[in-house]
Motif scaffolding. Structure first.
Motif, PDB file in Angstrom:
ATOM      1  N   ARG A  37      29.443  40.485  45.127  1.00 27.19           N
ATOM      2  CA  ARG A  37      30.422  39.496  45.503  1.00 27.19           C
ATOM      3  C   ARG A  37      30.631  39.516  47.224  1.00 27.19           C
ATOM      4  O   ARG A  37      30.215  38.520  47.826  1.00 27.19           O
ATOM      5  CB  ARG A  37      31.476  39.496  44.768  1.00 27.19           C
ATOM      6  CG  ARG A  37      31.219  39.219  43.445  1.00 27.19           C
ATOM      7  CD  ARG A  37      32.630  39.033  42.554  1.00 27.19           C
ATOM      8  NE  ARG A  37      33.152  40.545  42.685  1.00 27.19           N
ATOM      9  CZ  ARG A  37      34.630  40.685  42.188  1.00 27.19           C
ATOM     10  NH1 ARG A  37      35.328  39.767  41.775  1.00 27.19           N
ATOM     11  NH2 ARG A  37      35.161  41.842  42.317  1.00 27.19           N
ATOM     12  N   LYS A  56      33.769  36.563  49.707  1.00 29.38           N
ATOM     13  CA  LYS A  56      32.892  35.522  49.134  1.00 29.38           C
ATOM     14  C   LYS A  56      33.959  34.204  49.185  1.00 29.38           C
ATOM     15  O   LYS A  56      35.015  34.151  48.692  1.00 29.38           O
ATOM     16  CB  LYS A  56      32.605  35.761  47.843  1.00 29.38           C
ATOM     17  CG  LYS A  56      31.636  34.593  46.885  1.00 29.38           C
ATOM     18  CD  LYS A  56      31.258  34.880  45.792  1.00 29.38           C
ATOM     19  CE  LYS A  56      30.636  33.892  44.929  1.00 29.38           C
ATOM     20  NZ  LYS A  56      30.174  33.990  43.763  1.00 29.38           N
ATOM     21  N   PRO A  58      35.801  31.505  47.798  1.00 26.72           N
ATOM     22  CA  PRO A  58      36.401  31.189  46.139  1.00 26.72           C
ATOM     23  C   PRO A  58      35.797  29.714  45.882  1.00 26.72           C
ATOM     24  O   PRO A  58      35.164  28.880  46.568  1.00 26.72           O
ATOM     25  CB  PRO A  58      37.804  31.108  46.471  1.00 26.72           C
ATOM     26  CG  PRO A  58      37.974  30.803  47.749  1.00 26.72           C
ATOM     27  CD  PRO A  58      36.972  31.492  48.607  1.00 26.72           C
ATOM     28  N   ASN A  59      35.909  29.762  44.595  1.00 25.87           N
ATOM     29  CA  ASN A  59      35.620  28.398  43.834  1.00 25.87           C
ATOM     30  C   ASN A  59      36.572  27.145  44.366  1.00 25.87           C
ATOM     31  O   ASN A  59      37.447  27.588  44.976  1.00 25.87           O
ATOM     32  CB  ASN A  59      35.451  28.415  42.547  1.00 25.87           C
ATOM     33  CG  ASN A  59      36.812  28.705  41.626  1.00 25.87           C
ATOM     34  OD1 ASN A  59      37.930  28.223  42.253  1.00 25.87           O
ATOM     35  ND2 ASN A  59      36.620  29.568  40.863  1.00 25.87           N
ATOM     36  N   PHE A  60      36.086  26.143  43.960  1.00 29.30           N
ATOM     37  CA  PHE A  60      36.762  24.914  44.562  1.00 29.30           C
ATOM     38  C   PHE A  60      38.485  24.884  44.192  1.00 29.30           C
ATOM     39  O   PHE A  60      38.986  24.403  45.350  1.00 29.30           O
ATOM     40  CB  PHE A  60      36.181  23.757  44.139  1.00 29.30           C
ATOM     41  CG  PHE A  60      37.028  22.366  44.653  1.00 29.30           C
ATOM     42  CD1 PHE A  60      36.676  21.740  46.064  1.00 29.30           C
ATOM     43  CD2 PHE A  60      37.828  21.861  43.860  1.00 29.30           C
ATOM     44  CE1 PHE A  60      37.308  20.882  46.471  1.00 29.30           C
ATOM     45  CE2 PHE A  60      38.525  20.472  44.397  1.00 29.30           C
ATOM     46  CZ  PHE A  60      38.169  20.131  45.671  1.00 29.30           C
ATOM     47  N   PHE A  61      38.542  25.412  43.134  1.00 32.17           N
ATOM     48  CA  PHE A  61      40.163  25.362  42.563  1.00 32.17           C
ATOM     49  C   PHE A  61      40.927  26.238  43.466  1.00 32.17           C
ATOM     50  O   PHE A  61      41.985  26.088  44.122  1.00 32.17           O
ATOM     51  CB  PHE A  61      40.297  25.499  41.227  1.00 32.17           C
ATOM     52  CG  PHE A  61      41.516  26.076  40.668  1.00 32.17           C
ATOM     53  CD1 PHE A  61      42.302  24.734  40.529  1.00 32.17           C
ATOM     54  CD2 PHE A  61      42.154  26.975  40.432  1.00 32.17           C
ATOM     55  CE1 PHE A  61      43.699  25.112  40.038  1.00 32.17           C
ATOM     56  CE2 PHE A  61      43.455  27.286  40.103  1.00 32.17           C
ATOM     57  CZ  PHE A  61      44.095  26.372  39.920  1.00 32.17           C
ATOM     58  N   ASN A  62      40.371  27.547  43.678  1.00 37.06           N
ATOM     59  CA  ASN A  62      40.815  28.636  44.252  1.00 37.06           C
ATOM     60  C   ASN A  62      40.834  28.631  45.810  1.00 37.06           C
ATOM     61  O   ASN A  62      41.960  28.906  46.634  1.00 37.06           O
ATOM     62  CB  ASN A  62      40.105  29.993  44.079  1.00 37.06           C
ATOM     63  CG  ASN A  62      40.679  30.527  42.662  1.00 37.06           C
ATOM     64  OD1 ASN A  62      41.525  30.213  42.238  1.00 37.06           O
ATOM     65  ND2 ASN A  62      39.674  31.430  42.197  1.00 37.06           N
ATOM     66  N   GLN A  63      39.985  27.529  46.211  1.00 37.69           N
ATOM     67  CA  GLN A  63      40.060  27.178  47.825  1.00 37.69           C
ATOM     68  C   GLN A  63      41.106  26.548  48.043  1.00 37.69           C
ATOM     69  O   GLN A  63      41.840  26.727  49.006  1.00 37.69           O
ATOM     70  CB  GLN A  63      38.934  26.130  48.034  1.00 37.69           C
ATOM     71  CG  GLN A  63      37.489  27.140  48.412  1.00 37.69           C
ATOM     72  CD  GLN A  63      36.353  26.254  48.823  1.00 37.69           C
ATOM     73  OE1 GLN A  63      36.608  25.480  49.574  1.00 37.69           O
ATOM     74  NE2 GLN A  63      35.173  26.290  47.978  1.00 37.69           N
ATOM     75  N   LYS A 107      38.235  28.562  53.000  1.00 34.45           N
ATOM     76  CA  LYS A 107      36.705  28.883  53.222  1.00 34.45           C
ATOM     77  C   LYS A 107      36.539  30.581  53.224  1.00 34.45           C
ATOM     78  O   LYS A 107      36.714  31.220  52.487  1.00 34.45           O
ATOM     79  CB  LYS A 107      36.058  28.471  54.596  1.00 34.45           C
ATOM     80  CG  LYS A 107      36.098  26.766  54.257  1.00 34.45           C
ATOM     81  CD  LYS A 107      35.298  26.331  52.864  1.00 34.45           C
ATOM     82  CE  LYS A 107      35.226  24.959  52.878  1.00 34.45           C
ATOM     83  NZ  LYS A 107      34.447  24.526  51.715  1.00 34.45           N
ATOM     84  N   LYS A 246      30.609  36.448  28.216  1.00 36.09           N
ATOM     85  CA  LYS A 246      29.729  35.890  29.636  1.00 36.09           C
ATOM     86  C   LYS A 246      28.290  35.736  29.489  1.00 36.09           C
ATOM     87  O   LYS A 246      27.673  34.628  29.929  1.00 36.09           O
ATOM     88  CB  LYS A 246      30.047  36.652  30.930  1.00 36.09           C
ATOM     89  CG  LYS A 246      31.226  36.511  31.603  1.00 36.09           C
ATOM     90  CD  LYS A 246      31.415  37.472  32.699  1.00 36.09           C
ATOM     91  CE  LYS A 246      32.663  37.160  33.635  1.00 36.09           C
ATOM     92  NZ  LYS A 246      32.792  37.905  34.628  1.00 36.09           N
ATOM     93  N   LYS A 253      21.413  30.239  32.171  1.00 37.67           N
ATOM     94  CA  LYS A 253      20.913  30.632  33.560  1.00 37.67           C
ATOM     95  C   LYS A 253      19.916  31.342  33.581  1.00 37.67           C
ATOM     96  O   LYS A 253      18.883  31.310  34.363  1.00 37.67           O
ATOM     97  CB  LYS A 253      22.183  31.277  34.347  1.00 37.67           C
ATOM     98  CG  LYS A 253      23.136  30.293  34.856  1.00 37.67           C
ATOM     99  CD  LYS A 253      24.331  31.001  35.661  1.00 37.67           C
ATOM    100  CE  LYS A 253      25.313  30.073  36.354  1.00 37.67           C
ATOM    101  NZ  LYS A 253      26.381  30.600  37.032  1.00 37.67           N
TER     102      LYS A 253
END
Length: 265
Positions: A37, A56, A58-63, A107, A246, A253
């Motif tokens: 990661r 890394k 983060p995803n959009f929410f965590n941004q 970011k 998971k 995927k």
């Protein structure tokens, strides 16, 4: 892009070189450990070696969360390292951190620390029982963990790869790494014992750690062992259950990857 850079006062004279190393992070080739990661690279500044950890994005929410409501992992690592050192608990010396944000999103972030050339990590204790001083190290590590608890340090990522071990004349030095998840305050008995849950699956190691922790704390050894073993089994159950879930959720995927690899084009 807005940048926030903090340099430890002891490294003010190297400020430009440290920030330059962060800017040129992608150009450095020496990677430390497995980069799943976050990526850690080794850099040389004025003939001394340092590590730069690139977290890394983060995803959009965590941004949004990290932009407005929570400190970044890099900032927390830097602050916690300074707290540990004030408590005389070893960690690679915190040199600097930098965060990059837009007006509304978080970011990139980087954490810079001195490189510790350790002899091994706790992980080797779980895989190589032929290490000559295996039990001595394990007992010293347990005393080190007791010191953390006495100082109110709850290292939430107290896991096999996050303690570096140096052999010293007459003993050992332990250094905590991957510091961004910590809590500080008085720890009750169950919280202290639960802190061992992620370290090993081996009953023999837990027997030694519970024996040594009892010697340090004055608590009943059998009580410590029973609870330590219970928390270890619970953690393993939840850990592998999470992996299975998971795999079920993201199985598509793997199917997609397989189709791509099988494509004749």
């Amino acid at each position: 892009m807005q940048k926030k850079s903090v340099i430890h006062s002891k490294y003010n004279s190297l400020r430009d070189k440290v920030l330059g190393a962060i800017i040129n992070f992608e150009e450095f080739e020496e990677i430390l450990g497995d980069a799943e990661r976050n990526i850690i690279k080794i850099v040389t500044i004025d003939s001394k070696k340092y590590t730069i950890k690139s977290f890394k994005i983060p995803n959009f929410f965590n941004q949004i969360v990290y932009r407005f409501f929570r400190k970044s992992k890099a900032e927390r690592s830097y602050e916690y390292a300074n707290k540990l050192l004030k408590l005389a608990i070893n960690t690679p010396f915190p040199v600097a951190y930098q965060t990059e944000t837009t007006s509304f999103l978080f970011k990139k972030s980087y954490y810079v620390s001195k490189l510790i050339n350790c002899d091994l990590t706790y992980r080797e204790l779980t895989t190589d029982f032929d290490i000559p001083d295996h039990e001595e190290i394990l007992r010293a590590f347990t005393r080190f963990t007791y010191k953390l608890h006495k100082n109110g340090v709850n290292f939430l990522d107290h896991s096999p790869g996050n303690t570096l071990i140096e052999r010293k004349e007459g003993g050992y030095e332990f250094y905590l790494v991957d510091l961004n998840r910590m809590e500080f305050g008085i720890m009750d008995f169950k919280t202290r014992i639960k802190n061992f849950a992620k370290l090993t699956i081996h009953r023999s190691m837990i027997e030694i750690m519970s024996n040594e922790y009892a010697a340090c704390s004055g608590e009943d050894e059998q009580k410590i062992f029973d609870l330590m073993w219970q928390y270890t089994k619970e953690f393993q159950h939840h850990y592998y259950r999470k992996i299975r879930i998971k795999k079920r959720i993201f199985f598509w995927k793997e199917k997609y990857k397989n189709k791509i690899s099988e494509s004749p084009i």
